[in-house]
Design a protein around this motif. Sequence first.
Motif, PDB file in Angstrom:
ATOM      1  N   SER A   1       0.820  -1.215   0.000  1.00  0.00           N
ATOM      2  CA  SER A   1       0.000   0.000   0.000  1.00  0.00           C
ATOM      3  C   SER A   1       0.850   1.259   0.000  1.00  0.00           C
ATOM      4  CB  SER A   1      -0.884   0.027   1.248  1.00  0.00           C
ATOM      5  OG  SER A   1      -1.759  -1.053   1.241  1.00  0.00           O
ATOM      6  N   LYS A   2       0.289   2.291  -0.576  1.00  0.00           N
ATOM      7  CA  LYS A   2       0.970   3.588  -0.629  1.00  0.00           C
ATOM      8  C   LYS A   2       0.071   4.613   0.041  1.00  0.00           C
ATOM      9  CE  LYS A   2       3.478   2.186  -4.612  1.00  0.00           C
ATOM     10  NZ  LYS A   2       3.208   1.614  -5.870  1.00  0.00           N
ATOM     11  N   ILE A   3       0.621   5.789   0.311  1.00  0.00           N
ATOM     12  CA  ILE A   3      -0.225   6.837   0.889  1.00  0.00           C
ATOM     13  C   ILE A   3       0.032   8.182   0.231  1.00  0.00           C
ATOM     14  CG2 ILE A   3      -0.485   5.792   3.173  1.00  0.00           C
ATOM     15  CD1 ILE A   3       1.549   7.825   4.221  1.00  0.00           C
ATOM     16  N   GLY A   4      -0.931   9.086   0.459  1.00  0.00           N
ATOM     17  CA  GLY A   4      -0.767  10.488   0.058  1.00  0.00           C
ATOM     18  C   GLY A   4      -0.942  10.693  -1.426  1.00  0.00           C
ATOM     19  N   GLU A   5      -0.926  11.949  -1.802  1.00  0.00           N
ATOM     20  CA  GLU A   5      -1.171  12.276  -3.210  1.00  0.00           C
ATOM     21  C   GLU A   5      -0.034  11.804  -4.104  1.00  0.00           C
ATOM     22  OE1 GLU A   5      -1.363  16.524  -3.636  1.00  0.00           O
ATOM     23  OE2 GLU A   5      -0.162  16.758  -1.843  1.00  0.00           O
ATOM     24  N   ASP A   6       1.161  11.579  -3.535  1.00  0.00           N
ATOM     25  CA  ASP A   6       2.282  11.096  -4.335  1.00  0.00           C
ATOM     26  C   ASP A   6       2.349   9.577  -4.396  1.00  0.00           C
ATOM     27  OD1 ASP A   6       3.000  13.738  -4.720  1.00  0.00           O
ATOM     28  OD2 ASP A   6       4.157  13.777  -2.852  1.00  0.00           O
ATOM     29  N   ARG A   7       1.393   8.928  -3.710  1.00  0.00           N
ATOM     30  CA  ARG A   7       1.303   7.476  -3.717  1.00  0.00           C
ATOM     31  C   ARG A   7       2.645   6.841  -3.388  1.00  0.00           C
ATOM     32  NH1 ARG A   7      -3.158   7.042  -2.562  1.00  0.00           N
ATOM     33  NH2 ARG A   7      -2.969   4.822  -2.829  1.00  0.00           N
ATOM     34  N   ALA A   8       3.165   7.173  -2.218  1.00  0.00           N
ATOM     35  CA  ALA A   8       4.481   6.682  -1.813  1.00  0.00           C
ATOM     36  C   ALA A   8       4.352   5.557  -0.785  1.00  0.00           C
ATOM     37  CB  ALA A   8       5.289   7.820  -1.214  1.00  0.00           C
ATOM     38  N   VAL A   9       5.297   4.605  -0.846  1.00  0.00           N
ATOM     39  CA  VAL A   9       5.368   3.574   0.192  1.00  0.00           C
ATOM     40  C   VAL A   9       5.857   4.249   1.467  1.00  0.00           C
ATOM     41  CG1 VAL A   9       6.673   1.547   0.955  1.00  0.00           C
ATOM     42  CG2 VAL A   9       5.744   1.643  -1.367  1.00  0.00           C
ATOM     43  N   ASN A  10       5.239   3.909   2.623  1.00  0.00           N
ATOM     44  CA  ASN A  10       5.548   4.619   3.862  1.00  0.00           C
ATOM     45  C   ASN A  10       5.297   3.671   5.039  1.00  0.00           C
ATOM     46  OD1 ASN A  10       5.009   6.369   6.226  1.00  0.00           O
ATOM     47  ND2 ASN A  10       5.262   8.016   4.741  1.00  0.00           N
ATOM     48  N   PRO A  11       6.183   3.681   6.048  1.00  0.00           N
ATOM     49  CA  PRO A  11       5.976   2.761   7.172  1.00  0.00           C
ATOM     50  C   PRO A  11       4.704   3.032   7.976  1.00  0.00           C
ATOM     51  CG  PRO A  11       7.833   4.260   7.584  1.00  0.00           C
ATOM     52  CD  PRO A  11       7.417   4.463   6.161  1.00  0.00           C
ATOM     53  N   ILE A  12       4.038   4.170   7.708  1.00  0.00           N
ATOM     54  CA  ILE A  12       2.760   4.453   8.369  1.00  0.00           C
ATOM     55  C   ILE A  12       1.715   3.401   7.980  1.00  0.00           C
ATOM     56  CG2 ILE A  12       0.801   6.073   8.262  1.00  0.00           C
ATOM     57  CD1 ILE A  12       2.714   8.308   8.485  1.00  0.00           C
ATOM     58  N   ARG A  13       1.876   2.878   6.749  1.00  0.00           N
ATOM     59  CA  ARG A  13       0.855   1.968   6.238  1.00  0.00           C
ATOM     60  C   ARG A  13       1.560   0.742   5.665  1.00  0.00           C
ATOM     61  NH1 ARG A  13      -3.431   3.256   1.351  1.00  0.00           N
ATOM     62  NH2 ARG A  13      -5.154   2.057   2.234  1.00  0.00           N
ATOM     63  N   THR A  14       1.441  -0.405   6.349  1.00  0.00           N
ATOM     64  CA  THR A  14       2.234  -1.561   5.942  1.00  0.00           C
ATOM     65  C   THR A  14       1.403  -2.658   5.275  1.00  0.00           C
ATOM     66  OG1 THR A  14       2.052  -2.369   8.223  1.00  0.00           O
ATOM     67  CG2 THR A  14       4.062  -1.184   7.646  1.00  0.00           C
ATOM     68  N   SER A  15       0.134  -2.394   5.038  1.00  0.00           N
ATOM     69  CA  SER A  15      -0.729  -3.387   4.388  1.00  0.00           C
ATOM     70  C   SER A  15      -0.392  -3.501   2.906  1.00  0.00           C
ATOM     71  CB  SER A  15      -2.184  -2.952   4.534  1.00  0.00           C
ATOM     72  OG  SER A  15      -2.340  -1.649   4.009  1.00  0.00           O
ATOM     73  N   SER A  16      -1.074  -4.447   2.226  1.00  0.00           N
ATOM     74  CA  SER A  16      -1.037  -4.508   0.763  1.00  0.00           C
ATOM     75  C   SER A  16      -2.436  -4.194   0.263  1.00  0.00           C
ATOM     76  CB  SER A  16      -0.687  -5.899   0.264  1.00  0.00           C
ATOM     77  OG  SER A  16       0.293  -6.475   1.033  1.00  0.00           O
ATOM     78  N   GLY A  17      -2.527  -3.679  -0.949  1.00  0.00           N
ATOM     79  CA  GLY A  17      -3.851  -3.327  -1.442  1.00  0.00           C
ATOM     80  C   GLY A  17      -3.940  -3.338  -2.946  1.00  0.00           C
ATOM     81  N   VAL A  18      -5.185  -3.233  -3.432  1.00  0.00           N
ATOM     82  CA  VAL A  18      -5.419  -3.135  -4.876  1.00  0.00           C
ATOM     83  C   VAL A  18      -6.732  -2.388  -5.108  1.00  0.00           C
ATOM     84  CG1 VAL A  18      -6.584  -5.406  -4.956  1.00  0.00           C
ATOM     85  CG2 VAL A  18      -5.541  -4.473  -7.030  1.00  0.00           C
ATOM     86  N   PHE A  19      -6.731  -1.522  -6.108  1.00  0.00           N
ATOM     87  CA  PHE A  19      -7.993  -0.902  -6.531  1.00  0.00           C
ATOM     88  C   PHE A  19      -8.703  -1.903  -7.434  1.00  0.00           C
ATOM     89  CE2 PHE A  19      -6.044   3.029  -5.098  1.00  0.00           C
ATOM     90  CZ  PHE A  19      -7.141   3.692  -4.558  1.00  0.00           C
ATOM     91  N   CYS A  20      -9.957  -2.208  -7.115  1.00  0.00           N
ATOM     92  CA  CYS A  20     -10.705  -3.197  -7.890  1.00  0.00           C
ATOM     93  C   CYS A  20     -11.020  -2.635  -9.256  1.00  0.00           C
ATOM     94  CB  CYS A  20     -12.029  -3.504  -7.208  1.00  0.00           C
ATOM     95  SG  CYS A  20     -11.824  -4.209  -5.586  1.00  0.00           S
ATOM     96  N   GLY A  21     -10.959  -3.471 -10.261  1.00  0.00           N
ATOM     97  CA  GLY A  21     -11.452  -3.051 -11.577  1.00  0.00           C
ATOM     98  C   GLY A  21     -12.967  -3.132 -11.553  1.00  0.00           C
ATOM     99  N   GLU A  22     -13.573  -3.305 -12.708  1.00  0.00           N
ATOM    100  CA  GLU A  22     -15.027  -3.423 -12.752  1.00  0.00           C
ATOM    101  C   GLU A  22     -15.415  -4.840 -13.128  1.00  0.00           C
ATOM    102  OE1 GLU A  22     -17.448  -1.241 -11.941  1.00  0.00           O
ATOM    103  OE2 GLU A  22     -15.871   0.130 -11.292  1.00  0.00           O
ATOM    104  N   ASN A  23     -16.383  -5.389 -12.452  1.00  0.00           N
ATOM    105  CA  ASN A  23     -17.102  -6.574 -12.913  1.00  0.00           C
ATOM    106  C   ASN A  23     -18.504  -6.457 -12.340  1.00  0.00           C
ATOM    107  OD1 ASN A  23     -17.259  -7.725 -10.317  1.00  0.00           O
ATOM    108  ND2 ASN A  23     -15.333  -8.827 -10.602  1.00  0.00           N
ATOM    109  N   GLU A  24     -19.325  -7.440 -12.609  1.00  0.00           N
ATOM    110  CA  GLU A  24     -20.741  -7.320 -12.243  1.00  0.00           C
ATOM    111  C   GLU A  24     -20.907  -7.143 -10.722  1.00  0.00           C
ATOM    112  OE1 GLU A  24     -24.515 -10.128 -12.690  1.00  0.00           O
ATOM    113  OE2 GLU A  24     -23.043 -10.353 -14.328  1.00  0.00           O
ATOM    114  N   THR A  25     -20.159  -7.935  -9.958  1.00  0.00           N
ATOM    115  CA  THR A  25     -20.276  -7.855  -8.496  1.00  0.00           C
ATOM    116  C   THR A  25     -19.815  -6.500  -7.993  1.00  0.00           C
ATOM    117  OG1 THR A  25     -19.737 -10.202  -8.421  1.00  0.00           O
ATOM    118  CG2 THR A  25     -19.605  -8.996  -6.336  1.00  0.00           C
ATOM    119  N   ILE A  26     -18.681  -6.040  -8.501  1.00  0.00           N
ATOM    120  CA  ILE A  26     -18.129  -4.769  -8.014  1.00  0.00           C
ATOM    121  C   ILE A  26     -19.060  -3.608  -8.370  1.00  0.00           C
ATOM    122  CG2 ILE A  26     -16.196  -3.157  -8.306  1.00  0.00           C
ATOM    123  CD1 ILE A  26     -14.465  -5.830  -8.483  1.00  0.00           C
ATOM    124  N   THR A  27     -19.628  -3.638  -9.545  1.00  0.00           N
ATOM    125  CA  THR A  27     -20.575  -2.582  -9.929  1.00  0.00           C
ATOM    126  C   THR A  27     -21.781  -2.580  -8.995  1.00  0.00           C
ATOM    127  OG1 THR A  27     -19.863  -2.822 -12.191  1.00  0.00           O
ATOM    128  CG2 THR A  27     -21.942  -1.669 -11.876  1.00  0.00           C
TER     129      THR A  27
END
Length: 225
Positions: free
Chosen positions: A74-100
């Motif tokens: 995961s990254k944070i802030g407007e610059d989308r930087a890796v930071n020890p404040i946030r140590t999780s992993s993440g993904v922005f979901c694309g679109e599919n029927e369930t997500i919509t």
Amino acid sequence: MDVIKWGCAGVKGNTAAKERTIFDHAGNAIKTEDREIRIVAKYEEPLIVVLGNVLSGEECDELIEHSRERLQRSKIGEDRAVNPIRTSSGVFCGENETITRIEKRIAQVMNIPIEHGDGLQVLLYTPGQEYKPHYDFFAETSRGSANNRISTLLIYLNDVEEGGETAFPLLDFSVFPNKGMAVYFEYFYGDHQLNEFTLHAGTPVIKGEKWVATMWMRRQTFRFS
Ligand SMILES: O=C(O)CCC(=O)C(=O)O
Ligand SMILES: [Fe+2]
């Protein structure tokens, strides 16, 4: 452009009165197009609402499976930087029927068009991982504040064995992850101190995995879908 105008003034011209909220659902349930969502608990100012059964068990499992292979640190802030404040992993979901379908429901719960959202993001925390105390809105001096975030919905996709609460340290208030449940909060207030009370953290997971889906909403249209 679609602009959200809440939080400009106290109700009835009385500065001591409560500011209007975006989330204006009355009673103990929210009837969305495809699901009745229970209101479990409410903290009034700043408004924090705990919601039951926002997603079904199957929807939670599907979001996890959809995301598992595509996670990145995961990254944070407007610059989308890796930071020890946030140590999780993440993904922005694309679109599919369930997500919509899920995004449509989220927009009805948050009472804001989905185009104001950053997009649905799924996060995984393993033991020791956390998101240290932070605000979801950008500082007034930062570029991101031109179309700042105003509200958050955080949905828990699994039951966490131990740890991983969402804590609001200035309010001495915590929410424990429960599969399908969510916590909603907003921070568009004219009274900046109320916004500052929404400082929150994902506390370290101690045992097991913690999966969440986050939606951050902006004051103006953000995503064009
Ligand atoms: O994982 C949590 O409980 C908090 C996550 C969070 O604050 C965020 O994604 O902005
Ligand atoms: Fe956050």
